[in-house]
Design a protein around this motif. Structure first.
Motif, PDB file in Angstrom:
ATOM      1  N   GLY A 129      29.204 -36.232 -24.904  1.00 25.93           N
ATOM      2  CA  GLY A 129      29.492 -37.038 -23.728  1.00 25.93           C
ATOM      3  C   GLY A 129      28.252 -37.574 -23.035  1.00 25.93           C
ATOM      4  O   GLY A 129      28.356 -38.356 -22.097  1.00 25.93           O
ATOM      5  N   THR A 130      27.069 -37.169 -23.507  1.00 22.21           N
ATOM      6  CA  THR A 130      25.817 -37.654 -22.931  1.00 22.21           C
ATOM      7  C   THR A 130      25.570 -39.086 -23.384  1.00 22.21           C
ATOM      8  O   THR A 130      25.838 -39.448 -24.528  1.00 22.21           O
ATOM      9  N   THR A 131      25.046 -39.901 -22.496  1.00 20.65           N
ATOM     10  CA  THR A 131      24.620 -41.249 -22.847  1.00 20.65           C
ATOM     11  C   THR A 131      23.136 -41.203 -23.187  1.00 20.65           C
ATOM     12  O   THR A 131      22.345 -40.692 -22.411  1.00 20.65           O
ATOM     13  N   VAL A 132      22.795 -41.714 -24.371  1.00 21.11           N
ATOM     14  CA  VAL A 132      21.391 -41.826 -24.752  1.00 21.11           C
ATOM     15  C   VAL A 132      20.984 -43.270 -24.499  1.00 21.11           C
ATOM     16  O   VAL A 132      21.672 -44.207 -24.914  1.00 21.11           O
ATOM     17  N   LYS A 133      19.877 -43.436 -23.792  1.00 23.92           N
ATOM     18  CA  LYS A 133      19.376 -44.766 -23.432  1.00 23.92           C
ATOM     19  C   LYS A 133      18.007 -44.952 -24.073  1.00 23.92           C
ATOM     20  O   LYS A 133      17.071 -44.210 -23.779  1.00 23.92           O
ATOM     21  N   TRP A 134      17.900 -45.933 -24.964  1.00 23.12           N
ATOM     22  CA  TRP A 134      16.641 -46.286 -25.586  1.00 23.12           C
ATOM     23  C   TRP A 134      16.025 -47.423 -24.776  1.00 23.12           C
ATOM     24  O   TRP A 134      16.667 -48.442 -24.533  1.00 23.12           O
ATOM     25  N   VAL A 135      14.769 -47.244 -24.349  1.00 21.83           N
ATOM     26  CA  VAL A 135      14.082 -48.215 -23.503  1.00 21.83           C
ATOM     27  C   VAL A 135      12.864 -48.740 -24.259  1.00 21.83           C
ATOM     28  O   VAL A 135      12.016 -47.963 -24.693  1.00 21.83           O
ATOM     29  N   TRP A 136      12.809 -50.065 -24.402  1.00 24.73           N
ATOM     30  CA  TRP A 136      11.715 -50.711 -25.127  1.00 24.73           C
ATOM     31  C   TRP A 136      10.462 -50.766 -24.265  1.00 24.73           C
ATOM     32  O   TRP A 136      10.499 -51.208 -23.126  1.00 24.73           O
ATOM     33  N   LYS A 137       9.343 -50.331 -24.849  1.00 27.84           N
ATOM     34  CA  LYS A 137       8.022 -50.402 -24.222  1.00 27.84           C
ATOM     35  C   LYS A 137       7.099 -51.050 -25.249  1.00 27.84           C
ATOM     36  O   LYS A 137       7.216 -50.790 -26.432  1.00 27.84           O
ATOM     37  N   GLY A 138       6.172 -51.842 -24.826  1.00 26.38           N
ATOM     38  CA  GLY A 138       5.289 -52.523 -25.773  1.00 26.38           C
ATOM     39  C   GLY A 138       5.831 -53.897 -26.123  1.00 26.38           C
ATOM     40  O   GLY A 138       6.730 -54.411 -25.456  1.00 26.38           O
ATOM     41  N   GLU A 139       5.303 -54.485 -27.181  1.00 31.32           N
ATOM     42  CA  GLU A 139       5.649 -55.872 -27.498  1.00 31.32           C
ATOM     43  C   GLU A 139       6.344 -56.075 -28.849  1.00 31.32           C
ATOM     44  O   GLU A 139       6.895 -57.139 -29.093  1.00 31.32           O
ATOM     45  N   ALA A 140       6.301 -55.098 -29.736  1.00 35.86           N
ATOM     46  CA  ALA A 140       6.875 -55.265 -31.079  1.00 35.86           C
ATOM     47  C   ALA A 140       8.400 -55.233 -31.028  1.00 35.86           C
ATOM     48  O   ALA A 140       8.986 -54.521 -30.223  1.00 35.86           O
ATOM     49  N   PRO A 141       9.060 -56.002 -31.899  1.00 38.85           N
ATOM     50  CA  PRO A 141      10.527 -55.961 -31.959  1.00 38.85           C
ATOM     51  C   PRO A 141      11.009 -54.696 -32.684  1.00 38.85           C
ATOM     52  O   PRO A 141      10.393 -54.257 -33.660  1.00 38.85           O
TER      53      PRO A 141
ATOM     54  N   LEU B  63      27.998 -35.666 -12.405  1.00 40.43           N
ATOM     55  CA  LEU B  63      27.534 -36.949 -12.901  1.00 40.43           C
ATOM     56  C   LEU B  63      27.351 -36.867 -14.408  1.00 40.43           C
ATOM     57  O   LEU B  63      26.952 -35.839 -14.935  1.00 40.43           O
ATOM     58  N   ALA B  64      27.642 -37.953 -15.098  1.00 38.59           N
ATOM     59  CA  ALA B  64      27.457 -37.991 -16.542  1.00 38.59           C
ATOM     60  C   ALA B  64      25.969 -37.906 -16.856  1.00 38.59           C
ATOM     61  O   ALA B  64      25.148 -38.510 -16.183  1.00 38.59           O
ATOM     62  N   ALA B  65      25.650 -37.150 -17.892  1.00 39.43           N
ATOM     63  CA  ALA B  65      24.254 -36.961 -18.274  1.00 39.43           C
ATOM     64  C   ALA B  65      23.741 -38.173 -19.042  1.00 39.43           C
ATOM     65  O   ALA B  65      24.468 -38.799 -19.813  1.00 39.43           O
ATOM     66  N   THR B  66      22.466 -38.500 -18.820  1.00 38.19           N
ATOM     67  CA  THR B  66      21.789 -39.564 -19.565  1.00 38.19           C
ATOM     68  C   THR B  66      20.446 -39.033 -20.032  1.00 38.19           C
ATOM     69  O   THR B  66      19.733 -38.394 -19.277  1.00 38.19           O
ATOM     70  N   LYS B  67      20.126 -39.278 -21.287  1.00 38.77           N
ATOM     71  CA  LYS B  67      18.832 -38.905 -21.864  1.00 38.77           C
ATOM     72  C   LYS B  67      18.140 -40.192 -22.288  1.00 38.77           C
ATOM     73  O   LYS B  67      18.723 -41.023 -22.971  1.00 38.77           O
ATOM     74  N   THR B  68      16.879 -40.362 -21.870  1.00 37.95           N
ATOM     75  CA  THR B  68      16.136 -41.585 -22.175  1.00 37.95           C
ATOM     76  C   THR B  68      15.117 -41.339 -23.278  1.00 37.95           C
ATOM     77  O   THR B  68      14.419 -40.322 -23.274  1.00 37.95           O
ATOM     78  N   VAL B  69      15.059 -42.282 -24.220  1.00 41.13           N
ATOM     79  CA  VAL B  69      14.098 -42.259 -25.320  1.00 41.13           C
ATOM     80  C   VAL B  69      13.337 -43.577 -25.280  1.00 41.13           C
ATOM     81  O   VAL B  69      13.943 -44.636 -25.148  1.00 41.13           O
ATOM     82  N   GLN B  70      12.022 -43.522 -25.396  1.00 38.34           N
ATOM     83  CA  GLN B  70      11.222 -44.747 -25.437  1.00 38.34           C
ATOM     84  C   GLN B  70      11.137 -45.269 -26.869  1.00 38.34           C
ATOM     85  O   GLN B  70      11.027 -44.490 -27.815  1.00 38.34           O
ATOM     86  N   VAL B  71      11.188 -46.579 -27.007  1.00 42.01           N
ATOM     87  CA  VAL B  71      10.986 -47.267 -28.276  1.00 42.01           C
ATOM     88  C   VAL B  71       9.640 -47.955 -28.123  1.00 42.01           C
ATOM     89  O   VAL B  71       9.520 -48.953 -27.421  1.00 42.01           O
ATOM     90  N   LYS B  72       8.609 -47.384 -28.777  1.00 44.78           N
ATOM     91  CA  LYS B  72       7.249 -47.783 -28.427  1.00 44.78           C
ATOM     92  C   LYS B  72       6.299 -47.612 -29.615  1.00 44.78           C
ATOM     93  O   LYS B  72       6.336 -46.579 -30.288  1.00 44.78           O
ATOM     94  N   ASP B  73       5.443 -48.588 -29.829  1.00 43.25           N
ATOM     95  CA  ASP B  73       4.363 -48.465 -30.815  1.00 43.25           C
ATOM     96  C   ASP B  73       4.849 -47.953 -32.168  1.00 43.25           C
ATOM     97  O   ASP B  73       4.256 -47.052 -32.760  1.00 43.25           O
ATOM     98  N   ASN B  74       5.944 -48.496 -32.648  1.00 45.16           N
ATOM     99  CA  ASN B  74       6.518 -48.144 -33.951  1.00 45.16           C
ATOM    100  C   ASN B  74       6.908 -46.681 -34.071  1.00 45.16           C
ATOM    101  O   ASN B  74       6.815 -46.078 -35.136  1.00 45.16           O
TER     102      ASN B  74
END
Length: 108
Positions: A46-58, A23-34
């Motif tokens: 070849g890894t997919t990096v996935k940024w996931v928004w947490k919190g309310e700021a853009p 399976l293709a690897a995925t690494k998750t990073v949170q986008v949170k609190d600046n």
């Protein structure tokens, strides 16, 4: 008569004929609190990096230096993914909160 069939199946498995692709690897990073959680990661090519928004700021995800350039849209929720196919070091910022909101992704 059944023994040759079993032997052929064992030989095919040993030879990798029935191997399941990795399976293709995925690494998750949170986008949170600046900040990005984590501020630095190392992944294989070849890894997919996935940024996931947490919190309310853009926030956005923008490469300022690296072997490839990409940028997400500004968002307050959801996620943004990018498959990294070029080796090297990517310097990433949120353009809204730069220079303080930054991270590094090393691709080996």
């Amino acid at each position: 008569m059944k023994k040759p069939l079993v032997g052929a199946a064992v030989a095919a498995i040993a030879a990798g004929a029935l191997a399941v692709p990795a399976l293709a690897a995925t690494k998750t990073v949170q986008v949170k609190d600046n900040k990005f959680v984590a501020s630095s990661i190392t992944v294989k090519k070849g890894t997919t990096v996935k940024w996931v928004w947490k919190g309310e700021a853009p926030h956005d995800v923008s490469v300022t230096k690296g072997p490839a350039k990409f940028k997400s849209k500004v968002q307050t929720s959801g996620s943004f993914s990018k498959k990294l196919t070029k080796k090297g070091t990517y310097s990433i910022v949120c353009t809204i909160h730069a220079p303080g909101m930054k991270m590094t992704v090393k691709v080996k």
